[in-house]
Scaffold this active site. Structure first.
Site, mmCIF file in Angstrom:
data_model
loop_
_atom_site.group_PDB
_atom_site.id
_atom_site.type_symbol
_atom_site.label_atom_id
_atom_site.label_comp_id
_atom_site.label_asym_id
_atom_site.label_seq_id
_atom_site.Cartn_x
_atom_site.Cartn_y
_atom_site.Cartn_z
ATOM 1 N N TYR A 80 0.829 -1.206 0.000
ATOM 2 C CA TYR A 80 0.000 0.000 0.000
ATOM 3 C C TYR A 80 0.868 1.262 0.000
ATOM 4 O O TYR A 80 1.819 1.390 0.766
ATOM 5 C CB TYR A 80 -0.919 0.032 1.230
ATOM 6 C CG TYR A 80 -1.528 1.402 1.434
ATOM 7 C CD1 TYR A 80 -2.568 1.835 0.604
ATOM 8 C CD2 TYR A 80 -1.039 2.267 2.410
ATOM 9 C CE1 TYR A 80 -3.100 3.111 0.769
ATOM 10 C CE2 TYR A 80 -1.573 3.532 2.578
ATOM 11 C CZ TYR A 80 -2.603 3.951 1.755
ATOM 12 O OH TYR A 80 -3.127 5.206 1.891
ATOM 13 N N GLY A 87 -5.001 5.889 0.159
ATOM 14 C CA GLY A 87 -6.340 5.955 0.732
ATOM 15 C C GLY A 87 -7.321 5.093 -0.025
ATOM 16 O O GLY A 87 -7.080 3.901 -0.284
#
Length: 552
Positions: A80, A87
């Protein structure tokens, strides 16, 4: 009757004196050790530089984290914020040819902060908090990034950080983007008291702006450093205020011809809250030797008699506030975490600032109560109906000039205004979570707003404390003038002399703004508290009784 046992949190460190002395001699070491609030304050007040740990094992661990992340990505793993969007856009894959450009994009699109800029001390506290978190060793950053953060502190390259724009989860993204931007040579910084372009400052220091590695933009920004740095400063200033409130209570007791018996140790043994016993012991020490014959009243009014009970709430709160702030300070609070030992990438939510939010919401309420207490004591001092024979509004004018002199009338009005504003700001920020960022950040901490609110309440309370200090010293002088037999214990006499040296006795009305500003600044930075001959703030409570007996 023995003094009350002031046992409490044994982990509380010898806060002010020891660390200030150490900080004046050597830098605060970052990496492989637990950092204290006082370390951050020393850095923020420019009393100590920082130095990265020389421990080879710590440095090797930092390098292993960055190396593992490189290998993990090369093996085709998805991480990520490294090869995905941010987000809600975590479902968007970032092509490998754009991975290196992604961190700079993050710093740039978050450059939308507003509001007043953090001051120099706040900025340094923020950088120190971020540096210490990344030095924990679970962020996958390179040692050179830590070195650049240390450079910001040691060379006083201060990013201009707007105070508004963070919801406190996913960390302090927008304000911390200004730290990241300074590292890469973008946006403006303060350097040598001048506003400069960051790139030019790095060139002047013979350093190149840093090109961020794939996770380093996220590591810099996705954390709680702004709220935590501000919380460290708030803790220290609240600590000062509790100590000042006890001295002003003692001073007011003498000025009002009140009763020292209200602070007898047995009263506080019968209700064993450590903080109120601690406050009462300080007041008792300041009143030592005072003859406690019955005065005008058998019982003084609540703002005098119950002062240890009010101050004690703040003292006890500070013990757990320290615990939570220092835990946050000494944590890896970004996402994802990169474990160099087990070689795992862990996606979680350590950027959530709930503990800081609750600590700051609670602390500002305790501090606002100190403002209210001191304002009520000040109101007693100026009112001839309640001050046991002192002149109206504490005017020191001669009888012929008395009709046109008003002494501390306006000071009391201003103090009431500052108190009202402080009380108004005690609405908790943490309960106002907002769903943001396409409902990805659907529960947020509001920790940075809570910390900013807390600092504002503290600022207002310091102004109240300054007003009360000037008035209480004036009242003491008037009491001694009109009743020469009045015994003024040595700590209070020395304190009054110190204040009078800066703000002389008001025998004729004059503007007191500059006196108030100067005294407020000394309260804020701890100088007034440090002048107390008997200050022992931060000593483990089980040691305080014996230590106090030895030093008094």
């Amino acid at each position: 009757m023995a003094e009350h046992d002031l046992s409490g949190d044994a982990r509380t460190i010898d806060a002010r004196a020891t660390i200030k002395q150490r900080a004046a001699q050597q830098p605060v070491v970052i990496g492989g050790r637990r950092m204290a609030i006082e370390d951050v304050v020393a850095i923020a007040q420019r009393r100590a530089p920082v130095a990265l740990s020389a421990d080879p094992a710590w440095r090797a661990r930092i390098e292993r984290g960055a190396e593992f992340l490189r290998r993990h990505l090369a093996a085709g793993a998805t991480v990520y914020g490294v090869n995905t969007g941010y987000g809600e856009a975590c479902v968007v894959d970032v092509p490998m040819d754009l991975v290196n450009a992604l961190p700079l994009q993050l710093t740039r699109y978050h450059g939308c902060g507003m509001g007043a800029y953090l001051d120099d001390a706040q900025t340094l506290a923020v950088i120190a908090a971020r540096l210490n978190s990344l030095a924990y060793g679970l962020s996958g950053v390179r040692p050179i990034l830590l070195e650049r953060l240390a450079d910001l502190i040691n060379h006083r390259i201060l990013p201009r950080i707007p105070s508004e724009g963070s919801v406190g989860a996913s960390g302090d993204l927008t304000p911390l983007s200004y730290v990241a931007a300074a590292i890469v040579g973008e946006r403006d910084v303060m350097f040598n008291d001048a506003l400069r372009e960051a790139r030019g400052v790095w060139t002047e220091l013979d350093r190149a702006p840093l090109t961020l590695a794939p996770k380093e933009g996220l590591a810099l920004m996705n954390g709680t450093a702004v709220m935590t740095g501000l919380a460290c400063l708030a803790f220290a200033r609240a600590d000062h205020l509790t100590r000042i409130a006890t001295r002003l209570t003692a001073l007011s007791t003498v000025a009002l011809d009140g009763r020292a018996a209200h602070f007898d140790a047995l009263i506080f043994e019968a209700k064993p809250h450590a903080g109120q016993a601690e406050a009462a012991a300080w007041i008792r020490a300041d009143l030592a030797g005072r003859d406690d014959t019955p005065g005008h009243r058998l019982q003084d009014r609540y703002s005098i008699r119950c002062a240890p009970h009010v101050i004690g709430v703040a003292r006890d709160a500070l013990s757990w506030v320290r615990r939570d702030v220092e835990n946050e300070l000494n944590s890896a609070n970004d996402n994802p975490l990169v474990d160099p030992d087990s070689e795992r990438v862990l996606h979680g939510g350590n950027f959530y600032g709930g503990h800081i939010a609750f600590a700051m919401d609670s602390l500002k309420t305790a501090v606002a109560n100190l403002a209210d207490l001191m304002d009520r004591q000040l109101a007693l001092l100026v009112d001839e109906k309640f001050n046991n024979g002192l002149p109206r509004n504490l005017s020191g004018a001669t009888s012929s000039r008395a009709p046109i002199n008003h002494g501390f009338k306006a000071v009391q009005i201003s103090s009431s205004a500052w108190t009202a504003e402080a009380l108004k700001l005690t609405m908790p920020a943490s309960v106002f979570s907002r769903s943001t960022e396409s409902h990805n950040q659907d529960k947020v901490s509001m920790g940075t707003i809570a910390a900013r609110d807390c600092l504002r309440v503290i600022e207002l309370t310091e102004q109240v404390a300054a007003a009360h200090t000037l008035a209480a010293v004036q009242a003491l002088r008037l009491r001694v003038r009109d009743a020469a037999a009045t015994l003024v214990p040595t700590p209070l006499a020395s304190f009054a002399d110190r204040v009078n040296a800066q703000s002389p006795f008001v025998d004729e009305d004059r503007a007191l703004e500059m006196d108030l500003r100067a005294l407020t600044a000394q309260i804020a930075d701890g100088a007034l508290v440090d002048a107390f001959a008997d200050v022992r703030v931060g000593v483990p409570r089980e040691e305080k009784t014996d230590a106090d007996a030895r030093t008094r």
